[in-house]
Design an enzyme around this catalytic site. Sequence first.
Site, PDB file in Angstrom:
ATOM      1  CD  GLU A 188      11.631  12.819  -3.077  1.00  0.00           C
ATOM      2  OE1 GLU A 188      12.567  13.090  -2.320  1.00  0.00           O
ATOM      3  OE2 GLU A 188      10.458  13.094  -2.792  1.00  0.00           O
ATOM      4  NE  ARG A 240      12.723  16.804  -5.287  1.00  0.00           N
ATOM      5  CZ  ARG A 240      12.810  17.866  -6.089  1.00  0.00           C
ATOM      6  NH1 ARG A 240      13.969  18.475  -6.268  1.00  0.00           N
ATOM      7  NH2 ARG A 240      11.730  18.333  -6.695  1.00  0.00           N
ATOM      8  CB  SER A 254       7.707  14.154  -7.204  1.00  0.00           C
ATOM      9  OG  SER A 254       7.502  15.384  -7.835  1.00  0.00           O
TER      10      SER A 254
HETATM   11  N1  EPU Z   1       4.705  15.478 -17.898  1.00  0.00           N
HETATM   12  C1  EPU Z   1       3.963  14.461 -18.459  1.00  0.00           C
HETATM   13  N2  EPU Z   1       2.828  14.033 -17.801  1.00  0.00           N
HETATM   14  C2  EPU Z   1       2.406  14.592 -16.646  1.00  0.00           C
HETATM   15  C3  EPU Z   1       3.151  15.649 -16.081  1.00  0.00           C
HETATM   16  C4  EPU Z   1       4.306  16.077 -16.719  1.00  0.00           C
HETATM   17  O1  EPU Z   1       4.288  13.940 -19.498  1.00  0.00           O
HETATM   18  O2  EPU Z   1       1.385  14.116 -16.110  1.00  0.00           O
HETATM   19  C5  EPU Z   1       5.955  15.890 -18.551  1.00  0.00           C
HETATM   20  C6  EPU Z   1       5.848  17.144 -19.348  1.00  0.00           C
HETATM   21  O3  EPU Z   1       6.582  16.938 -20.529  1.00  0.00           O
HETATM   22  C7  EPU Z   1       6.553  18.196 -18.508  1.00  0.00           C
HETATM   23  C8  EPU Z   1       7.576  17.375 -17.794  1.00  0.00           C
HETATM   24  O4  EPU Z   1       6.944  16.098 -17.567  1.00  0.00           O
HETATM   25  O5  EPU Z   1       7.165  19.149 -19.326  1.00  0.00           O
HETATM   26  C9  EPU Z   1       7.994  17.967 -16.466  1.00  0.00           C
HETATM   27  O6  EPU Z   1       6.849  18.168 -15.669  1.00  0.00           O
HETATM   28  P1  EPU Z   1       6.847  19.222 -14.449  1.00  0.00           P
HETATM   29  O7  EPU Z   1       7.308  20.562 -14.917  1.00  0.00           O
HETATM   30  O8  EPU Z   1       5.489  19.158 -13.808  1.00  0.00           O
HETATM   31  O9  EPU Z   1       7.963  18.698 -13.480  1.00  0.00           O
HETATM   32  P2  EPU Z   1       8.354  17.232 -12.954  1.00  0.00           P
HETATM   33  O10 EPU Z   1       9.678  16.881 -13.525  1.00  0.00           O
HETATM   34  O11 EPU Z   1       7.258  16.272 -13.125  1.00  0.00           O
HETATM   35  C10 EPU Z   1       9.733  18.208 -10.945  1.00  0.00           C
HETATM   36  C11 EPU Z   1       9.844  18.003  -9.456  1.00  0.00           C
HETATM   37  C12 EPU Z   1       8.704  18.690  -8.722  1.00  0.00           C
HETATM   38  C13 EPU Z   1       8.752  20.171  -9.050  1.00  0.00           C
HETATM   39  C14 EPU Z   1       8.635  20.352 -10.578  1.00  0.00           C
HETATM   40  C15 EPU Z   1       8.806  21.805 -11.000  1.00  0.00           C
HETATM   41  C16 EPU Z   1      10.995  15.865  -9.124  1.00  0.00           C
HETATM   42  C17 EPU Z   1      10.870  14.439  -8.706  1.00  0.00           C
HETATM   43  N3  EPU Z   1       9.845  16.569  -9.154  1.00  0.00           N
HETATM   44  O12 EPU Z   1       8.536  17.551 -11.378  1.00  0.00           O
HETATM   45  O13 EPU Z   1       8.930  18.530  -7.337  1.00  0.00           O
HETATM   46  O14 EPU Z   1       7.688  20.885  -8.411  1.00  0.00           O
HETATM   47  O15 EPU Z   1       9.705  19.597 -11.230  1.00  0.00           O
HETATM   48  O16 EPU Z   1      10.134  22.169 -10.859  1.00  0.00           O
HETATM   49  O17 EPU Z   1      12.097  16.345  -9.401  1.00  0.00           O
HETATM   50  C18 EPU Z   1       8.416  17.134  -5.461  1.00  0.00           C
HETATM   51  O18 EPU Z   1       9.604  16.828  -5.423  1.00  0.00           O
HETATM   52  O19 EPU Z   1       7.573  16.671  -4.627  1.00  0.00           O
HETATM   53  C19 EPU Z   1       7.927  18.023  -6.511  1.00  0.00           C
HETATM   54  C20 EPU Z   1       6.629  18.310  -6.661  1.00  0.00           C
END
Ligand code: EPU
Length: 339
Positions: free
Chosen positions: A333, A167, A238
């Site tokens: 972010e 990012r 995010s």
């Molecule tokens: N999780 C929780 N609580 C929640 C949601 C998720 O505990 O409410 C945990 C779960 O363990 C899950 C892990 O967080 O396995 C990861 O969650 P998720 O796959 O939804 O991904 P993220 O790390 O929360 C990142 C990006 C997103 C992108 C997704 C999918 C960043 C800051 N965010 O989110 O990007 O869509 O991965 O690759 O890196 C964005 O940047 O605006 C964005 C949406």
Amino acid sequence: MNILEIKENASLQHLNSLALPAYAEYFCSVTDTNQIQQALVFAADKDLPITPMGGGSNMVIAGDIQGLVLHLDLKGISSKPVADNQVEVTFAAGENWHEMVQYCLQQGWYGLENLSLIPGNMGAAPIQNIGAYGVELCDLFVSLQAIEISTGELIELDNRQCEFGYRDSIFKQAYKDRFLITHVCLRLSTQPIAQIQYPALADAIGDRTPTPELISETVCRIRQQKLPDPAQLPNAGSFFKNPLVTESGLSRLESNGSQSPRYPQADGTYKIPAAWLIDQCCFRGQRRGEVGVHEHQALVLVNYGGTGAQLLALATEIQDAVAAKFGIALEIEPRLYGV
Ligand code: EPU
């Protein structure tokens, strides 16, 4: 020549995906490089700072913006075949990201499927090196064209020169506020490819053949389940970056008795989902007046009709709680404006 229309005291509420109420001292929408040059002359004459704006989906506008807000609305796509079943496609900055993902899929140009449904425009994509479901923009990026605000000169930067990170890019660091991105060139494959290593994507695909069309549909479905549509519930995706911790940081995290998900990085650190940290502090689904934390994704702050100041107060409350419980500093972010 298209004459530029410049508005004074223009509302930005309908132009930012958080729907935050704020005004620009001056505002213009530019559709070609000639209009950009006119806008630069106008701003230089009046000694106004310039704030570039694309799709408005990564902005937290906490107050009115002084100077000229310049909405980059250039359209157009061109392509040329290159070696090894690849094609280089150049997109103007104002093209909508997801529409371009779908357009490329229809043309049989593959590689963007995992990035389906990301809000925003093409020109903003390199700034934060957008990424999702195991693919980042920098994996496909060839070059971009940009105009230097102070001189009006056109430059071209290749992948290495953009200094992409998680990012992150040179446009959030040394080149912050110095350039207007006008065109982005990506290298795509004319042969179907499938990147399904991201666990949530692999699970959802199961044992079906991972065609590019299926990957795109599946990513759209996962996103629609977890992430609110900004048109229905204003948000900026995010709100925090996923923090990186060292081995010792990880032990400190676990001394709390919590077993967090973690993603080992090439440099020996671990990426911890910020959503998980926020969830552990019981913020998911919480509301503070007219702002809140989304009920299905703790990383997404949503606006029910509040202001940027209220949203930032909630962000600070979350950062303080995560720091107190886990000793981890969460970094916002999206970019803050009008503060
Ligand atoms: N999780 C929780 N609580 C929640 C949601 C998720 O505990 O409410 C945990 C779960 O363990 C899950 C892990 O967080 O396995 C990861 O969650 P998720 O796959 O939804 O991904 P993220 O790390 O929360 C990142 C990006 C997103 C992108 C997704 C999918 C960043 C800051 N965010 O989110 O990007 O869509 O991965 O690759 O890196 C964005 O940047 O605006 C964005 C949406």
